[in-house]
Scaffold this motif. Structure first.
Motif, PDB file in Angstrom:
ATOM      1  N   THR A 127       1.267  -1.145  -0.260  1.00 17.34           N
ATOM      2  CA  THR A 127       0.043  -0.256  -0.091  1.00 17.34           C
ATOM      3  C   THR A 127       0.960   1.299  -0.043  1.00 17.34           C
ATOM      4  OG1 THR A 127      -1.789  -0.888   1.395  1.00 17.34           O
ATOM      5  CG2 THR A 127      -1.917   0.623   1.067  1.00 17.34           C
ATOM      6  N   LEU A 128       1.824   1.376   0.927  1.00 22.19           N
ATOM      7  CA  LEU A 128       2.846   2.570   0.952  1.00 22.19           C
ATOM      8  C   LEU A 128       3.667   2.708   0.192  1.00 22.19           C
ATOM      9  CD1 LEU A 128       3.862   2.019   4.783  1.00 22.19           C
ATOM     10  CD2 LEU A 128       2.008   3.298   3.957  1.00 22.19           C
ATOM     11  N   LEU A 151      -3.412   5.622  -1.459  1.00 22.22           N
ATOM     12  CA  LEU A 151      -3.751   4.792  -0.239  1.00 22.22           C
ATOM     13  C   LEU A 151      -4.806   4.297   0.393  1.00 22.22           C
ATOM     14  CD1 LEU A 151      -1.831   7.253   3.012  1.00 22.22           C
ATOM     15  CD2 LEU A 151      -1.349   4.628   1.889  1.00 22.22           C
ATOM     16  N   THR A 167      -3.927  -4.657  -1.114  1.00 18.35           N
ATOM     17  CA  THR A 167      -3.314  -3.469  -0.603  1.00 18.35           C
ATOM     18  C   THR A 167      -4.104  -3.289   0.899  1.00 18.35           C
ATOM     19  OG1 THR A 167      -5.803  -2.510  -1.171  1.00 18.35           O
ATOM     20  CG2 THR A 167      -3.379  -1.758  -2.255  1.00 18.35           C
ATOM     21  N   GLN A 209      -4.944   0.792   8.446  1.00 15.48           N
ATOM     22  CA  GLN A 209      -5.321   2.055   8.041  1.00 15.48           C
ATOM     23  C   GLN A 209      -5.306   3.589   8.452  1.00 15.48           C
ATOM     24  OE1 GLN A 209      -5.071   3.320   4.459  1.00 15.48           O
ATOM     25  NE2 GLN A 209      -6.699   2.096   3.590  1.00 15.48           N
ATOM     26  N   SER A 227      -3.520   7.215   7.099  1.00 16.81           N
ATOM     27  CA  SER A 227      -3.816   8.216   6.856  1.00 16.81           C
ATOM     28  C   SER A 227      -3.539   9.453   7.300  1.00 16.81           C
ATOM     29  CB  SER A 227      -5.272   8.264   6.535  1.00 16.81           C
ATOM     30  OG  SER A 227      -5.928   6.677   5.753  1.00 16.81           O
TER      31      SER A 227
END
Length: 533
Positions: free
Chosen positions: A72-73, A220, A237, A262, A266
């Motif tokens: 994801t990053l 993201l 993700t 998450q 965020s």
């Protein structure tokens, strides 16, 4: 000397102290904003609290979840870097060239920003997929084909969706450079290297960090792209891992732990974007738009604009060519799903404006109103859906509330965009008209009807268009709550793609595109027509 009798104040006369009257009016009008702020805080913090309570810490996360976080990053970072790097030459070409149709081209290049993500994924598959035109061309040349599924597909789709946003942000940076600076550079005989060193690079250093972080935050929390083009242990993700934990593993604790991860990521990205974004320090100009023409590089600029236009519009054109012939073959279930999506979009739009308007009107003098409107940026729609699912499960079957929960989540996700659009106009409204309204005794619903709504009509219409477009294309919360009987059009389209009924899927995508752009255009046009200026 005796003074005469005090004059009797006629009924309905204007107050003697407009400033004090303005304060009283603001205090009276603050209740709608407080109610909206409380509702947003409860709708966001309640699900987040449920996620934190059910997560039980992060000990339940396995190696696959850590790999999903890493993917994801890095995919978000790569997507944001590529979007910004590609946006620079495109924005430069648009800034220094004037040609017929330039305004239309800028508008068309912004189409992917409001395009439903599942439609974007389908368009990219039509161009870059196994049977797409790119692989067909490579096969004709005797070259090996490419695959769009996996990390490369996720990154390609994110660049496709976010390149227009990066172009507009960088283009605004170029347009903010006073033309006097460019004329001075031309008078001093600056070449391209000197212009880049003294004008362009300082502007880019101020604009690109904000553009990068905004796109990074969007990537993201991207779910539909990872769902359609990602998958597998190396292209999952955090959002997709939450969905898999809920739908396939029935592991609410692990899903809550992933949602907590998450949220943390965020929040960090959001705080970084607020801290690192800085305006360029060029100073003010005379607002003259007649900057000197740039010599040379015409062919280069034409090639850059042509390539960007082809990249952004070819997938949409491919869907239209394939889907329009099958448009009248769509089954009734797709039409019912379209009606459901329209109803949710309209309801979500009304709720978004009902929350955004009082918060925007209060924000110039109440920082808490702006903070409340920004709260939804701390959680994605899927994380919010996870928390709502955990809250509702002990009380009622969450499936029965699939559509209302989807409507609520869509409204909350659109709120920060609407608030950002309304706040500049609301500040100008307060500065220009507060004293006049107070002197006339204009307050409450009368002020809202006669002053606030007419002066905010244009940003209200644009905000409504964005909210409706975002809601029409959402494929997040509905995937958690739907039992297959309650469908929105994006979910029905995704199911057609999963069943490899690509002609019908293309037709459904055409319908979804048409409805999305129609709602956006209609609301935006209503706002423009209602503007008294």
């Amino acid at each position: 000397m005796a003074s005469g009798p005090a004059p009797v104040k006629p009924a309905g006369a204007a107050p003697r102290h407009p400033a004090r009257a303005a304060v009283r009016i603001l205090a009276a009008q603050g209740w709608p904003a407080r109610i909206a702020a409380f509702a947003v805080a409860a709708a966001i913090l309640g699900p987040l609290a449920a996620v934190i309570r059910h997560a039980g810490g992060l000990s339940g996360l396995g190696p696959g979840d850590i790999e999903a976080l890493w993917f994801t990053l890095w995919q978000a970072a790569v997507s944001a870097v590529l979007s910004c790097l590609l946006a620079v030459p495109v924005a430069r070409a648009l800034a220094r060239r004037r040609f017929p149709g330039r305004g239309l081209l800028i508008s068309l290049m912004g189409a992917p920003f409001i395009l439903p993500t599942v439609v974007a994924a389908m368009g990219l598959v039509a161009v870059f997929g196994r049977r797409g035109m790119v692989n067909a061309g490579l096969e004709a040349l005797g070259l090996p084909g490419i695959t769009i599924y996996g990390a490369q597909g996720v990154i390609l789709a994110h660049v496709f969706l976010n390149l227009p946003l990066a172009v507009r942000m960088v283009l605004h940076g170029w347009q903010a450079v006073p033309s006097e600076r460019l004329r001075l550079a031309a008078a001093l005989g600056f070449g391209r290297a000197e212009v880049a060193r003294h004008i362009e690079r300082p502007m880019l250093r101020a604009v690109l960090p904000g553009a990068f972080l905004a796109i990074f935050l969007v990537c993201l929390t991207s779910f539909a792209i990872a769902l359609t083009l990602g998958g597998g242990p190396r292209a999952t993700t955090v959002e997709l891992a939450i969905y898999q934990a809920f739908r396939f593993d029935a592991d609410a604790g692990r899903a809550a732990a992933l949602a907590l991860v998450q949220i943390g990521v965020s929040v960090v990205a959001l705080l970084a974007s607020l801290a690192l974004t800085a305006p360029p320090a060029f100073g003010a100009g005379l607002d003259r738009a007649d900057a000197p023409p740039v010599r040379g590089a015409r062919v280069k600029d034409a090639l850059v604009l042509g390539a960007a236009t082809l990249f952004l519009l070819l997938p949409l054109a491919t869907i239209l060519l394939r889907g329009l012939p099958a448009l009248f073959d769509l089954p009734p279930s797709i039409l019912r799903a379209a009606g459901t999506s329209i109803a949710i979009a309209l309801g979500s739009t009304v709720l978004t404006l009902a929350l955004a308007l009082p918060l925007a009107l209060a924000a110039p003098r109440a920082r808490w109103a702006e903070v409340a409107g920004t709260l939804p940026m701390t959680a994605s729609s899927l994380v919010l859906g996870t928390g709502l699912f955990l809250i509702l499960r002990p009380l009622v079957n969450p499936v029965t509330l699939a559509l209302p929960v989807t409507l609520l989540a869509n409204a909350l996700m659109s709120l920060p965009f609407a608030l950002r659009l309304l706040m500049p106009e609301a500040r100008a409204l307060r500065a220009d008209y507060d004293r006049l309204a107070a002197s006339l005794g204009l307050r409450g619903l009368a002020r809202l009807r006669l002053l606030d709504l007419p002066r905010l009509a244009r940003p209200l219409g644009f905000s409504a268009g964005l909210a409706a477009a975002f809601s029409m294309g959402d494929l997040g919360v509905i995937t958690l709550f739907s039992d297959g009987q309650r469908q929105t059009l994006p979910l029905a389209l995704y199911q057609l793609m999963g069943a490899y009924r690509m002609d019908l899927a293309a037709a459904a995508a055409c319908l979804l595109m048409a409805l999305t752009f129609a709602l956006f255009w209609a609301f935006d046009r209503i706002g423009q027509n209602a503007d008294p200026r």
